[in-house]
Design an enzyme around this catalytic site. Structure first.
Site, short mmCIF file in Angstrom:
data_model
loop_
_atom_site.label_atom_id
_atom_site.label_comp_id
_atom_site.label_asym_id
_atom_site.label_seq_id
_atom_site.Cartn_x
_atom_site.Cartn_y
_atom_site.Cartn_z
N PRO A 129 0.78 -1.25 0.00
CA PRO A 129 0.00 0.00 0.00
C PRO A 129 0.81 1.30 0.00
O PRO A 129 0.77 2.08 0.95
CB PRO A 129 -0.84 -0.13 1.27
CG PRO A 129 0.02 -0.93 2.19
CD PRO A 129 0.75 -1.91 1.30
N CYS A 130 1.47 1.58 -1.10
CA CYS A 130 2.20 2.83 -1.22
C CYS A 130 1.26 4.04 -1.22
O CYS A 130 1.68 5.16 -0.96
CB CYS A 130 3.10 2.82 -2.45
SG CYS A 130 2.26 2.42 -3.99
#
Length: 166
Positions: A129-130
């Site tokens: 989850p950047c």
């Protein structure tokens, strides 16, 4: 083993999933910055079983039923990028962290710029989850899939969490 890929539908547009040696090595949005050339994805697969778990978990995530992915990953990057990508996976669903805080988390407090670059090269969007990394003021900053998608993912996670509280 040669890479293989499949294009999966999602609420944020088509996602190209790439598997190498049984592990997910890429999940790319269309028009994504740092998206590798199509020829590196290998042949499209006829065997949907290869991508069944990826598709099922993405469907559950976008339905608001899954907050943590459990898939075999085969990410390829430098040791520094790998540290950043591992730290991204520790950011709780629906929460955000700044690039500077992430740099501190990996033991490199003065490397927020390098963390940002590694974050931008994350090959597995959504699952790693950047999108949960924000600027020092909490503002949305760069996202390989575009700020509109980043905002959508963060709003979606917060809304899902809010609904789960009641």
């Amino acid at each position: 083993m040669e890479p293989t890929h499949a294009v999966l539908d999602s609420p944020i547009g088509p996602l190209t999933a790439v598997v190498i040696d049984g592990g997910l090595s890429g999940l790319y949005m269309d028009k994504q910055r740092h998206r590798p050339a199509e020829e590196t994805f290998g042949a499209p697969t006829e065997n949907r079983e290869t991508f069944a778990a990826v598709a099922e978990q993405l469907d559950a995530y976008f339905a608001g039923d899954l907050t943590e992915f459990d898939l075999p990953l085969n990410m390829r990057g430098t040791p520094f990028q790998s540290r950043v990508w591992a730290a991204l996976q520790e950011i709780p669903y629906g929460q955000t962290i700044t690039y500077g805080e992430l740099a501190v988390e990996i033991g490199k407090p003065s490397a927020s710029r390098a963390v940002g670059l590694a974050n931008g090269k994350n090959p597995i969007s959504v699952i790693v989850p950047c999108h949960r990394v924000v600027g020092s003021t909490g503002d949305l900053t760069g996202y390989g899939g575009g700020l509109e998608r980043k905002r959508h993912l963060l709003d979606f996670e917060r809304k899902t969490l809010g609904a789960a509280l009641f």
